[in-house]
Design a protein around this motif. Structure first.
Motif, short mmCIF file in Angstrom:
data_model
loop_
_atom_site.label_atom_id
_atom_site.label_comp_id
_atom_site.label_asym_id
_atom_site.label_seq_id
_atom_site.Cartn_x
_atom_site.Cartn_y
_atom_site.Cartn_z
N GLN A 34 -14.17 -4.40 11.67
CA GLN A 34 -13.95 -4.21 9.97
C GLN A 34 -13.04 -4.88 9.46
OE1 GLN A 34 -13.74 -0.05 10.39
NE2 GLN A 34 -16.14 0.53 9.76
N ASP A 69 -3.17 2.65 -6.41
CA ASP A 69 -4.16 2.87 -5.65
C ASP A 69 -5.03 1.81 -5.18
OD1 ASP A 69 -6.06 2.09 -7.66
OD2 ASP A 69 -6.20 4.09 -8.58
N ARG A 70 -5.86 1.87 -4.32
CA ARG A 70 -6.58 0.37 -3.60
C ARG A 70 -6.88 -0.37 -4.73
NH1 ARG A 70 -11.00 0.35 0.58
NH2 ARG A 70 -12.73 1.06 -0.96
N TRP A 122 -8.53 -1.77 5.71
CA TRP A 122 -9.33 -2.34 7.21
C TRP A 122 -10.82 -2.58 6.85
CZ3 TRP A 122 -7.39 -3.81 12.06
CH2 TRP A 122 -6.09 -3.74 12.15
N GLU A 123 -11.22 -1.89 5.99
CA GLU A 123 -12.69 -1.64 5.59
C GLU A 123 -13.18 -1.74 3.97
OE1 GLU A 123 -14.58 2.14 6.90
OE2 GLU A 123 -12.45 2.30 7.50
N GLY A 124 -14.24 -2.04 3.69
CA GLY A 124 -14.89 -1.71 2.51
C GLY A 124 -13.99 -2.68 1.33
N HIS A 139 0.66 -1.21 -0.05
CA HIS A 139 -0.04 0.07 0.04
C HIS A 139 0.69 1.36 0.03
CE1 HIS A 139 -3.54 2.31 2.05
NE2 HIS A 139 -3.46 2.54 0.98
N ARG A 190 -12.78 -0.39 14.01
CA ARG A 190 -11.94 -0.62 13.28
C ARG A 190 -11.66 -2.30 13.28
NH1 ARG A 190 -8.51 2.44 10.03
NH2 ARG A 190 -10.36 3.84 9.93
N SER A 196 -5.04 1.91 6.64
CA SER A 196 -6.15 2.72 6.66
C SER A 196 -7.12 1.99 5.53
CB SER A 196 -5.65 3.82 5.96
OG SER A 196 -4.91 3.81 4.78
N SER A 197 -7.50 2.31 4.64
CA SER A 197 -8.42 1.86 3.80
C SER A 197 -8.62 0.37 3.52
CB SER A 197 -8.70 2.41 2.37
OG SER A 197 -7.37 2.14 1.61
#
Length: 217
Positions: free
Chosen positions: A165, A85-86, A108-110, A80, A162, A105-106
């Motif tokens: 998640q 990008d993600r 961990w979720e979605g 990362h 978090r 960060s991102s």
């Protein structure tokens, strides 16, 4: 209102392994001690792993040491902040069941990765916010000024959410299975650890690593 239970049988689909042999994150040796444990756990599942961090600095330190070893063993490695990008990283991660992703960060979720492509989620540290961030400091000062307790009322609930998640990245369908590995001993050594334990899916009994195993790395 209607409350519906989860369609997943977490007790049979998920293992949770807590490595209590890790030093406390405040220990100067903590980052160095992460490396052999991460490598061993990735080796045990043949990849298919997310390694989740709470800071880019620690991520970079650990990834710098782990990535060459993993790549030499045939694992595609994605970091990362370095490899796109993600969405780009996830697309490439899904192309191999041996992939390893170092994220913060991102991640961990979605994020939805189903099947054997993701079967190992390694949590390197309980996800508390960095307390010296200006926005976080301001929020905590406001809570304290109103007579509250910033740790109890803000830091802890946010970290537990978090954490849930992060765990939720593993089981995304009724056919998924795998392990959650927690490399932060505070979940069993600190008074607030029981809040994180309570966030584990119902029926899942954590396994405690009582002693460090020899490593080939």
């Amino acid at each position: 209102t209607l409350a519906l239970g989860s369609p997943f049988d977490f007790a049979s689909q998920m293992r949770v392994i807590i490595d209590r042999t890790m030093p406390d994150p405040s220990d100067p040796n903590a980052v160095r001690e992460l490396v052999p444990r991460i490598l061993r756990n990735i080796d045990e599942t043949g990849g298919g792993a997310f390694v989740l961090f709470t800071s880019f600095r620690t991520l970079r330190e650990v990834a710098e040491r782990c990535a060459p070893i993993l790549r030499a063993k045939g694992h595609p490695v994605f970091i990362h902040g370095e490899d796109g990008d993600r969405s780009q990283i996830l697309k490439r991660f899904r192309e191999s069941e041996r992939s390893v992703l170092f994220g913060t960060s991102s991640f961990w979720e979605g994020v939805d990765v189903r099947g054997r492509t993701l079967r190992n989620v390694i949590i390197t540290k309980l996800p508390f916010d960095v307390p010296d961030h200006p926005l976080i400091q301001a929020r905590h000062e406001r809570i304290e000024a109103a007579g509250g307790n910033s740790f109890r009322d803000d830091q802890l609930p946010r970290a537990v959410l978090r954490f849930k998640q992060g765990i939720g990245r593993l089981i995304r369908s009724a056919d998924d299975s795998g392990r959650i590995v927690i490399l932060d001993p505070r979940i069993v050594t600190k008074f607030y650890g029981k809040r994180f334990m309570a966030a584990l899916p119902e029926g899942v009994e954590p396994e405690l690593a009582s002693a460090d195993e020899p490593s080939d790395f």
